[in-house]
Motif scaffolding. Structure first.
Motif, mmCIF file in Angstrom:
data_model
loop_
_atom_site.group_PDB
_atom_site.id
_atom_site.type_symbol
_atom_site.label_atom_id
_atom_site.label_comp_id
_atom_site.label_asym_id
_atom_site.label_seq_id
_atom_site.Cartn_x
_atom_site.Cartn_y
_atom_site.Cartn_z
ATOM 1 N N ASN A 100 42.233 -45.104 -7.627
ATOM 2 C CA ASN A 100 43.621 -45.600 -7.506
ATOM 3 C C ASN A 100 43.831 -46.391 -6.213
ATOM 4 O O ASN A 100 44.833 -46.216 -5.513
ATOM 5 C CB ASN A 100 44.626 -44.442 -7.555
ATOM 6 C CG ASN A 100 44.863 -43.944 -8.969
ATOM 7 O OD1 ASN A 100 44.135 -44.305 -9.890
ATOM 8 N ND2 ASN A 100 45.859 -43.099 -9.138
ATOM 9 N N THR A 101 42.884 -47.259 -5.902
ATOM 10 C CA THR A 101 42.940 -47.980 -4.636
ATOM 11 C C THR A 101 42.601 -49.457 -4.843
ATOM 12 O O THR A 101 41.712 -49.792 -5.634
ATOM 13 C CB THR A 101 41.962 -47.364 -3.625
ATOM 14 O OG1 THR A 101 42.276 -45.976 -3.453
ATOM 15 C CG2 THR A 101 42.074 -48.052 -2.271
ATOM 16 N N VAL A 102 43.310 -50.296 -4.121
ATOM 17 C CA VAL A 102 43.003 -51.724 -4.082
ATOM 18 C C VAL A 102 42.672 -52.080 -2.637
ATOM 19 O O VAL A 102 43.235 -51.518 -1.702
ATOM 20 C CB VAL A 102 44.169 -52.574 -4.633
ATOM 21 C CG1 VAL A 102 45.429 -52.414 -3.800
ATOM 22 C CG2 VAL A 102 43.762 -54.033 -4.739
ATOM 23 N N TYR A 103 41.726 -52.988 -2.477
ATOM 24 C CA TYR A 103 41.238 -53.366 -1.162
ATOM 25 C C TYR A 103 41.420 -54.856 -0.918
ATOM 26 O O TYR A 103 41.448 -55.661 -1.848
ATOM 27 C CB TYR A 103 39.744 -53.043 -1.042
ATOM 28 C CG TYR A 103 39.400 -51.598 -1.284
ATOM 29 C CD1 TYR A 103 38.961 -51.174 -2.540
ATOM 30 C CD2 TYR A 103 39.519 -50.652 -0.272
ATOM 31 C CE1 TYR A 103 38.649 -49.841 -2.776
ATOM 32 C CE2 TYR A 103 39.206 -49.317 -0.502
ATOM 33 C CZ TYR A 103 38.773 -48.926 -1.755
ATOM 34 O OH TYR A 103 38.472 -47.607 -1.981
ATOM 35 N N LEU A 104 41.496 -55.206 0.361
ATOM 36 C CA LEU A 104 41.471 -56.606 0.762
ATOM 37 C C LEU A 104 40.482 -56.720 1.913
ATOM 38 O O LEU A 104 40.770 -56.268 3.013
ATOM 39 C CB LEU A 104 42.851 -57.109 1.188
ATOM 40 C CG LEU A 104 42.911 -58.604 1.500
ATOM 41 C CD1 LEU A 104 42.728 -59.415 0.221
ATOM 42 C CD2 LEU A 104 44.248 -58.960 2.154
ATOM 43 N N GLN A 105 39.318 -57.299 1.628
ATOM 44 C CA GLN A 105 38.328 -57.557 2.664
ATOM 45 C C GLN A 105 38.640 -58.898 3.281
ATOM 46 O O GLN A 105 38.686 -59.914 2.580
ATOM 47 C CB GLN A 105 36.921 -57.563 2.065
ATOM 48 C CG GLN A 105 35.824 -57.878 3.061
ATOM 49 C CD GLN A 105 35.662 -56.812 4.123
ATOM 50 O OE1 GLN A 105 35.680 -55.626 3.825
ATOM 51 N NE2 GLN A 105 35.499 -57.239 5.374
#
Length: 123
Positions: free
Chosen positions: A77-82
């Motif tokens: 349940n996680t979204v990332y922004l690298q």
């Protein structure tokens, strides 16, 4: 209802990297398109990146294309922004949002928002 909590912001020198995370509550996370927006002082909140329900489709603002990457882990349940090759003009509060659209780039299409995380890039 979806509750979103961002983390991972901080102070970094130009050229450096950061990875933002956005943890979502609820069991239907995989049914929401997710996006990242940012807001600098005195400016409107602007679109940064978006990802579709499954993660198979992404879309980026021209200003970050080739430097930022959005991903999601539906099991977590996680979204990332690298964010790589950061520039001083990337300094802003970064917000994640959830939309019932498959993929959305317009702020008004997002129904849920996190509280934001500050990113400061020094020159």
């Amino acid at each position: 209802q979806v509750q979103l909590v961002e983390s991972g912001g901080g102070l970094v020198q130009a050229g450096g990297s950061l990875r933002l995370s956005c943890a979502a509550s609820g069991r239907t996370f995989s049914r929401y398109g997710m996006g990242w927006f940012r807001q600098a002082p005195g400016r409107e909140r602007e679109f940064v990146a978006a990802i579709s329900w499954s993660g198979s489709n992404t879309y980026y603002a021209d200003s970050v294309k080739g430097r930022f990457t959005i991903t999601r882990d539906n099991a977590e349940n996680t979204v990332y922004l690298q964010m790589n090759s950061l520039k001083p003009e990337d300094t802003a509060v970064y917000y994640c949002g959830a939309t019932t659209n498959i993929l959305a780039t317009v702020r008004a299409q997002y129904a849920y928002w996190g509280q934001g995380t500050q990113v400061t890039v020094s020159s």
